[in-house]
Design a protein around this motif. Structure first.
Motif, PDB file in Angstrom:
ATOM      1  N   THR A   1      -3.036  -2.930  -2.427  1.00  0.00           N
ATOM      2  CA  THR A   1      -2.617  -3.104  -1.025  1.00  0.00           C
ATOM      3  C   THR A   1      -1.968  -1.838  -0.493  1.00  0.00           C
ATOM      4  O   THR A   1      -2.228  -1.415   0.648  1.00  0.00           O
ATOM      5  CB  THR A   1      -1.640  -4.283  -0.926  1.00  0.00           C
ATOM      6  OG1 THR A   1      -2.254  -5.458  -1.450  1.00  0.00           O
ATOM      7  CG2 THR A   1      -1.234  -4.521   0.509  1.00  0.00           C
TER       8      THR A   1
ATOM      9  N   THR B   1      -4.683   0.757   0.177  1.00  0.00           N
ATOM     10  CA  THR B   1      -5.476   0.445   1.370  1.00  0.00           C
ATOM     11  C   THR B   1      -4.699   0.760   2.645  1.00  0.00           C
ATOM     12  O   THR B   1      -5.231   1.410   3.559  1.00  0.00           O
ATOM     13  CB  THR B   1      -5.869  -1.046   1.343  1.00  0.00           C
ATOM     14  OG1 THR B   1      -6.532  -1.333   0.117  1.00  0.00           O
ATOM     15  CG2 THR B   1      -6.792  -1.373   2.509  1.00  0.00           C
ATOM     16  N   GLU B   2      -3.459   0.283   2.704  1.00  0.00           N
ATOM     17  CA  GLU B   2      -2.673   0.476   3.921  1.00  0.00           C
ATOM     18  C   GLU B   2      -2.432   1.952   4.214  1.00  0.00           C
ATOM     19  O   GLU B   2      -2.387   2.363   5.386  1.00  0.00           O
ATOM     20  CB  GLU B   2      -1.340  -0.256   3.793  1.00  0.00           C
ATOM     21  CG  GLU B   2      -1.484  -1.777   3.763  1.00  0.00           C
ATOM     22  CD  GLU B   2      -0.162  -2.471   3.520  1.00  0.00           C
ATOM     23  OE1 GLU B   2       0.815  -1.743   3.171  1.00  0.00           O
ATOM     24  OE2 GLU B   2      -0.079  -3.698   3.674  1.00  0.00           O
TER      25      GLU B   2
ATOM     26  N   VAL C   1      -7.933  -6.123   4.582  1.00  0.00           N
ATOM     27  CA  VAL C   1      -6.824  -5.564   5.366  1.00  0.00           C
ATOM     28  C   VAL C   1      -7.316  -5.070   6.718  1.00  0.00           C
ATOM     29  O   VAL C   1      -6.574  -5.094   7.715  1.00  0.00           O
ATOM     30  CB  VAL C   1      -6.144  -4.429   4.569  1.00  0.00           C
ATOM     31  CG1 VAL C   1      -5.077  -3.741   5.397  1.00  0.00           C
ATOM     32  CG2 VAL C   1      -5.554  -4.972   3.280  1.00  0.00           C
ATOM     33  N   TYR C   2      -8.578  -4.627   6.798  1.00  0.00           N
ATOM     34  CA  TYR C   2      -9.113  -4.156   8.083  1.00  0.00           C
ATOM     35  C   TYR C   2      -9.039  -5.249   9.152  1.00  0.00           C
ATOM     36  O   TYR C   2      -8.638  -5.006  10.289  1.00  0.00           O
ATOM     37  CB  TYR C   2     -10.571  -3.712   7.921  1.00  0.00           C
ATOM     38  CG  TYR C   2     -10.729  -2.283   7.469  1.00  0.00           C
ATOM     39  CD1 TYR C   2     -10.341  -1.231   8.293  1.00  0.00           C
ATOM     40  CD2 TYR C   2     -11.273  -1.985   6.229  1.00  0.00           C
ATOM     41  CE1 TYR C   2     -10.500   0.091   7.886  1.00  0.00           C
ATOM     42  CE2 TYR C   2     -11.433  -0.673   5.813  1.00  0.00           C
ATOM     43  CZ  TYR C   2     -11.045   0.355   6.652  1.00  0.00           C
ATOM     44  OH  TYR C   2     -11.184   1.671   6.257  1.00  0.00           O
TER      45      TYR C   2
ATOM     46  N   THR D   1      -7.398  -8.426   8.799  1.00  0.00           N
ATOM     47  CA  THR D   1      -6.082  -9.068   8.897  1.00  0.00           C
ATOM     48  C   THR D   1      -5.054  -8.172   9.575  1.00  0.00           C
ATOM     49  O   THR D   1      -4.153  -8.667  10.248  1.00  0.00           O
ATOM     50  CB  THR D   1      -5.581  -9.452   7.496  1.00  0.00           C
ATOM     51  OG1 THR D   1      -5.529  -8.293   6.665  1.00  0.00           O
ATOM     52  CG2 THR D   1      -6.510 -10.488   6.867  1.00  0.00           C
ATOM     53  N   GLY D   2      -5.213  -6.873   9.404  1.00  0.00           N
ATOM     54  CA  GLY D   2      -4.260  -5.948  10.021  1.00  0.00           C
ATOM     55  C   GLY D   2      -4.717  -5.398  11.348  1.00  0.00           C
ATOM     56  O   GLY D   2      -4.048  -4.514  11.916  1.00  0.00           O
ATOM     57  N   HIS D   3      -5.890  -5.903  11.828  1.00  0.00           N
ATOM     58  CA  HIS D   3      -6.442  -5.432  13.114  1.00  0.00           C
ATOM     59  C   HIS D   3      -6.544  -3.909  13.145  1.00  0.00           C
ATOM     60  O   HIS D   3      -6.060  -3.239  14.065  1.00  0.00           O
ATOM     61  CB  HIS D   3      -5.568  -5.920  14.284  1.00  0.00           C
ATOM     62  CG  HIS D   3      -5.391  -7.417  14.288  1.00  0.00           C
ATOM     63  ND1 HIS D   3      -6.416  -8.291  14.620  1.00  0.00           N
ATOM     64  CD2 HIS D   3      -4.301  -8.208  13.990  1.00  0.00           C
ATOM     65  CE1 HIS D   3      -5.977  -9.541  14.540  1.00  0.00           C
ATOM     66  NE2 HIS D   3      -4.692  -9.527  14.154  1.00  0.00           N
ATOM     67  N   LEU D   4      -7.177  -3.377  12.117  1.00  0.00           N
ATOM     68  CA  LEU D   4      -7.297  -1.924  11.968  1.00  0.00           C
ATOM     69  C   LEU D   4      -8.741  -1.460  12.155  1.00  0.00           C
ATOM     70  O   LEU D   4      -9.174  -0.491  11.545  1.00  0.00           O
ATOM     71  CB  LEU D   4      -6.780  -1.506  10.586  1.00  0.00           C
ATOM     72  CG  LEU D   4      -5.325  -1.869  10.277  1.00  0.00           C
ATOM     73  CD1 LEU D   4      -4.989  -1.542   8.826  1.00  0.00           C
ATOM     74  CD2 LEU D   4      -4.369  -1.155  11.227  1.00  0.00           C
TER      75      LEU D   4
END
Length: 1161
Positions: A580, A583-584, A618-619, A621-624
């Motif tokens: 995580t 990725t972040e 994460v893309y 869920t994190g709106h990235l």
């Protein structure tokens, strides 16, 4: 016999060893003494004595079996051995019971304890004792024997255990290779622990009373010293372990006494200062008496320590059995750590230093573990200066030990020495040790990683260089720069994953600081002197990728570790958190890095591998998604700019990872991929249109060829991981290959990617057809498969080497895939598409192997510079690796029965021919390069094989003799006799069999030497250097007898007495073991053969004649009598079981693998 675990409950009724005390009838004592003196006349009398011995043993055991109350229940008492082996009672209570028995009747209790040690040796016999009252030392020495009576079938060991002379009797068939201490299994490991605990508790419970009665310890020490000098391995091993544990326990008592003495002295001083004037004080007198009592006890304990050390350790630390040597080294290390005031000096440290050269890894390991305890204590290190200077080089070399555990512990020891000893390791030593972080054995690499981290990367003890600005990030940046410099200086650039894995357990904190790493990459130079240059940045990208892989996968890199590590719940949680975090951080930073270094192929190829370790959810869920668009734009730009295959494959894999249909971002990535492929195919179509218009003219335009090459490589890289069938690339690339077959004018830069792209197109079609296709489509595809196979066959004879090799590899893989398809989905498709090579195709493949792989390249003599020589060697190595890959591809076809198995014969034929060529090239004076690694390894193998015969030279006499006989005959094969007209081609084999010379008995050496003389002449017909193996072998047979070392230790002194030879170790002779030979036949043979026949005929003669000391037959060895070997009683004495010392035994640095029993102080 010691009972097995399942028979532990019945041990009280199965006592096999007993101690005869005063209750034994006098007649039985006399009979037993008669057996030992060999005075029995008839077999009936001997059998009667043996039966009486058994009855005495049973009655003695029953007489000591008493009943008593314990916790309100009536239980039956058992012997000490049975209690210890079962381990069902607390050792404290066992020892307390024995101490009480000792206080009541010390003779009976002490005999029980003596019998306990004998039983723990696995002895299947009994112990008898007679009081020592004689004052004549010579009479006592004559009784210190270890004999074998061939008629009664019993073996005796007599030794002093003051005030008794003990006699241990056991059957001859006692298996010396099986006794409690070496038996495997948890049950026997527990016995060893209980045995050691018993000795420690015994000394602890006796330290306040009977330990100082000048009776108990004298008897125990005499007993253990006598057993330690035995020829029987079980006695030596058990008694040595007991003696060393006893010494450790006594040292503990010494320490307690020392503390009590110090406290008493302090109380005395306080009491003395408290009273005034010259008044006497009872308390003061009491403290003074107590101080003197402590001094007397300390003196007695010191005498015990010296007696045990000199009587056992000095004679056994060089024993032939490695377990005994390891025990000695373990305990001496423990003693030095426990009582450094006495034992931490060079007089004791030298033994550990010498045994660092031992040939057995377990002995070297115990030495290293002992030294670790010493060097870990800073207060002791200052006393180690002389030892360190003497043995430092040896310790520095030990991380390269062939035993992994020894290497690891040596590395840990050097770590302690580096921390606690100032400037003990030179820069050269450290540079050598640093390189071990690249070793494939992970425990050693991790230990080297600790050494590297704490000495070079961390700031422990180096606070003055810690950067004051930047805080933790600044410190990590400084450590990263040190790591980069080390990585570049080591010049092992392809092994960064090994480096990171070695440091991971120690430097995980700063290795996971990806923010600091990316900051260094994104930072503008701006004239900063400490800024990273281009090489440093390239190394940093490799380090980033290696750390990301290590954190995400959680297991060592390939080649380091047999399998993937099974992660615990905690490790899985850490791994998930790291993924995580990766990725972040890189979702936002990676597009910036790609944009900055988009033109650098090496950096971009590393950075593009990071997304495969993302947590792609994460893309969404994190709106990235905007960062995903930025990444896709940068990857597309990189694909357009580069034609390097590593960059293109990394880009293709990035799209493959991001295009997973299970994640929410699939549609977004799929659109970007489709757009990229459209552009790439559009470029290719445009170039192909121009090519078909110009044809020959196109092939001469370098710019057009370069653009075509780049377009085909990009599509081939993507076609490997993505199905591009809908873009119809197959027909476009196939047309190019057909054009080359017809005209032969295409550039190799166009042929290679076109061939690869066509291959991938067909693979995707086969995969799709196997799932669901009509019969017509399958038949059409089958025709295309045959057509492509023919194209590859044509390119096997292409003028360009690269094209030939590429076609060969593709064809091998192609045939393997088609012949092993999965029939679970569509059997009809598999049947139609199945393709086995024809006979002509198999012949062409084999011809390619013979002409392009098994071909000898002529070496041209050129005057090259060192740089040119290095490049030339690198090219040769690359060419060799390529040939190996080609051969492996073909061998797969043989293994999976795609081609005929008989093709393997051609492969073997080549290797046989190569072997013969190498043998002919080495044909010199001795036929073999004696300095070569292969010959050295063969000699080492012979040495190890010789050790398998054990220490009993009489038992292995015939086998060793036949090795020498056959070896001599082989060595002189090819010679024309003794006139020396033809030099023996196998003469170097004498060096191999010389490793077995020390296994020969001394009389047998003379016979082997006489047999060797039949094949040699004096003077030697050739130069001395050519006959060096013969000279070496002769020297091994003529070794000085004084250089041999006895298994018996100090027993060798007793054997010098006049009557010792009459009672020395005898072996039973079996009638008819040798064939008979007449004296007439013996007279017709040469002296060596005549002596052999004489010894053979002697086997049929009377036993009385065999006992005669006048016979001279013992000097001859029956080389030609395979039936067996026999020797007279008087011939085989104590010296016949002597083990020769290894070369350099007196040197401190010598490798130790033999007994040095005569070494005493």
């Amino acid at each position: 016999m010691i009972a097995e675990p399942n028979a532990a409950s019945s041990l009280p009724s199965q006592k096999e060893n007993a101690v005869r005390d005063e209750t034994v009838p006098e007649s039985a004592v006399q009979n037993s003494r008669s057996v030992r003196n060999g005075n029995l006349k008839t077999t009936r009398e001997k059998r009667k004595v043996r039966e009486q011995s058994e009855n005495i043993r049973k009655n003695s055991s029953s007489s000591r079996r008493v009943r008593r109350l314990q916790n309100g229940a009536v239980v039956e008492a058992v012997t000490l051995f049975e209690v210890v082996i079962m381990g069902k009672r607390a050792m404290q209570s066992v020892v307390d019971d024995w101490v009480e028995a000792y206080k009541q009747d010390r003779n009976v209790a002490l005999l029980d304890l003596i019998n306990f040690f004998i039983q723990c040796s696995g002895c299947q016999g009994m112990v008898t004792a007679e009081m020592f009252q004689s004052t004549h030392k010579n009479d006592v020495m004559q009784k210190m024997t270890e004999t074998f009576d061939e008629e009664s079938g019993l073996q005796y060991k007599k030794f002093m255990a003051f005030p008794w002379i003990l006699t241990v009797t056991w059957p001859v068939d006692m298996d010396g290779e099986d006794y409690p201490l070496i038996r495997t299994g948890s049950y026997w490991k527990k016995f060893r622990a209980n045995f050691c605990e018993f000795i420690a508790v015994l000394v602890q419970q006796c330290q306040c009373s009977i330990l100082y009665d000048s009776y108990l310890m004298d008897a125990i020490i005499s007993l253990l010293t006598g057993l330690a000098d035995s020829m029987i391995r079980a006695f030596r091993h058990t008694s040595t372990l007991a003696a060393m544990k006893l010494l450790t326990a006594v040292v503990g008592v010494h320490l307690n006494l020392d503390v009590n003495k110090h406290n008493a002295q302090r109380l005395y001083e306080v009491e003395k200062n408290r009273i005034s004037g010259k008044r006497t004080n009872y308390r003061l007198d009491q403290l003074e008496r107590k101080g003197k009592e402590y001094e007397q006890k300390l003196l007695e304990i010191q005498n015990m320590m010296n007696a045990i050390f000199k009587g056992t350790f000095l004679s056994r630390y060089r024993d032939v059995i490695p377990e005994i040597r390891a025990t000695c080294m373990e305990e001496i290390g423990s003693l030095i750590n426990t009582y450094p005031d006495t034992y931490l000096n060079d007089s004791y440290l030298k033994y550990i230093g010498w045994m660092l050269y031992d040939k057995q890894p377990e002995v070297r390991l115990k030495c290293l573990l002992g030294l670790q305890g010493i060097y870990s204590r800073k207060e002791l290190v200052y006393k180690m200066d002389l030892f360190t200077s003497r043995f430092k080089d040896r310790i520095v070399s030990m991380p390269l030990d062939k035993d992994h555990e020894v290497a690891v512990q040596a590395m840990k020891l050097l770590m302690l020495m580096s921390q606690n000893c100032e400037d003990v390791l030179s820069d050269e030593d450290c540079e050598t040790l640093y390189q071990l972080v690249y070793t494939t054995h992970r425990p050693l690499a991790v230990a080297a990683g600790e050494f590297l981290y704490k000495r070079l990367l961390s700031y422990e003890g180096d606070e003055e260089v810690v950067p004051k600005e930047g805080g933790k990030s600044g410190a990590n940046a400084h450590q990263l720069k040190r790591l980069i410099h080390f990585f570049l200086d080591s010049e092992v650039h392809k092994h960064v994953a090994y480096l990171i894995d070695s440091l991971w357990d120690w430097a995980g904190t700063f290795l996971k600081d990806w923010e600091c790493m990316t900051t260094l990459l994104l930072k503008n130079d701006g004239g900063d002197r400490e800024a990273l240059n281009d090489a440093h940045k390239s190394a940093l990208t490799e380090i980033i990728l290696a750390t990301v892989r290590e954190a995400a996968e959680g297991h060592p890199p390939a080649g380091r570790g047999a399998a993937k590590k099974i992660l615990s719940v905690k490790e899985k949680k850490i791994q998930s958190e790291d993924c995580t975090k990766i990725t972040e951080h890189f979702i936002m930073v990676l597009p910036q890095l790609l944009a900055k270094y988009s033109t650098d192929a090496q950096k971009v190829a590393n950075l593009l591998q990071i997304p495969q370790y993302y947590d792609l959810d994460v893309y969404s869920t994190g709106h990235l998604e905007k960062h995903l668009d930025a990444l896709l734009r940068e990857v597309k730009d990189i694909v357009v700019k580069h034609s390097d295959m590593s960059v293109l494959e990394a880009s293709s894999r990035t799209y493959y990872i991001l295009c997973s249909e299970e994640i929410a971002i699939y549609n977004q990535v799929d659109r970007a991929r489709t757009q990229l492929i459209d552009e790439l195919t559009g470029q290719l179509n445009q170039l192909l249109d121009g090519f078909w218009q110009k044809e020959e003219g196109f092939c001469t335009d370098a710019g057009e060829i370069s653009r075509m090459y780049a377009a085909l490589r990009r599509l081939a890289a993507f076609h490997n991981a993505h199905d591009l069938t809908k873009w119809n690339l197959y027909h476009k690339t196939l047309r190019l290959l057909v054009f080359e077959m017809e005209h032969g004018s295409l550039s190799v830069l166009m042929i290679l990617p076109a061939l690869q792209c066509t291959y991938f197109s067909l693979l995707w079609q086969v995969a799709a057809a196997a799932e669901n296709s009509s019969k017509g489509a399958l038949l059409a595809l089958r025709r295309e498969l045959r057509r492509f196979s023919e194209i590859c066959m044509y390119f096997l004879t292409h003028k360009e080497k690269d094209v030939r090799e590429k076609a060969f590899v593709i064809l091998c893989d192609w045939l393997l895939i088609l012949s092993h398809q999965d029939s679970n989905n569509n059997e009809e498709a598999v049947g139609l598409l199945d393709y086995l090579p024809s006979t002509s195709l198999q012949e062409k493949l084999l011809l390619f192997v013979q002409e392009h792989i098994f071909v000898e390249e002529k070496e041209e003599s050129k005057d090259l510079t060192k740089e040119e020589e290095r490049k030339d060697e690198s090219c040769k190595l690359d060419d060799l690796n390529k040939k190996r890959s080609l051969l492996a591809a073909y061998c797969k076809l043989i293994v999976f029965n795609v081609v005929e198995t008989t093709a393997a014969a051609e492969i073997y034929k080549h290797y046989v021919k190569l072997f013969q060529t190498c043998a002919e090239s080495q044909d010199g004076s001795t036929g073999v390069d004696l300095a070569s690694a292969s010959f050295t390894n063969m000699k080492e193998l012979a040495r190890r094989f010789s050790l398998t015969f054990g220490w009993d030279q009489v038992k292995s006499r015939e086998s060793v003799a036949m090795i020498h006989k056959e070896g001599i005959e082989f060595a002189f094969q090819g010679a024309t006799g003794t006139d020396g007209k033809c030099f023996p081609p196998n003469l170097s084999f004498l060096l191999i069999i010389s490793e077995f010379s020390y296994k020969l008995l001394k009389p047998d050496k003379k016979i082997v030497y006489a047999y060797l003389q039949r094949y040699t002449v004096e003077p030697l017909p050739y130069s001395r250097d050519e006959w060096q193996p013969l000279i070496w072998y002769k020297n091994s047979l003529l070794a000085n007898e004084d250089e041999e070392s006895s298994v018996l230790g100090s027993l060798g002194e007793w054997s010098q007495m006049g009557t010792s030879k009459a009672s020395s170790c005898k072996r039973k002779l079996s009638n008819g073991s040798l064939p008979e030979a007449s004296h007439a036949e013996a007279a017709s043979q040469d002296p060596a053969l005549q002596s052999a026949s004489q010894l053979a005929s002697a086997a049929g003669k009377s036993r009385k004649r065999l006992k005669s000391r006048e016979t001279n037959l013992q000097e001859h060895l029956p080389f030609l009598c395979p039936g067996g070997l026999q020797r007279s009683k008087d011939e085989i004495n104590t010296e016949d079981v002597l083990m020769e010392r290894q070369a350099g035994d007196k040197s401190e640095d010598a490798d130790v693998d033999v007994i040095d029993g005569d070494q005493k102080s």
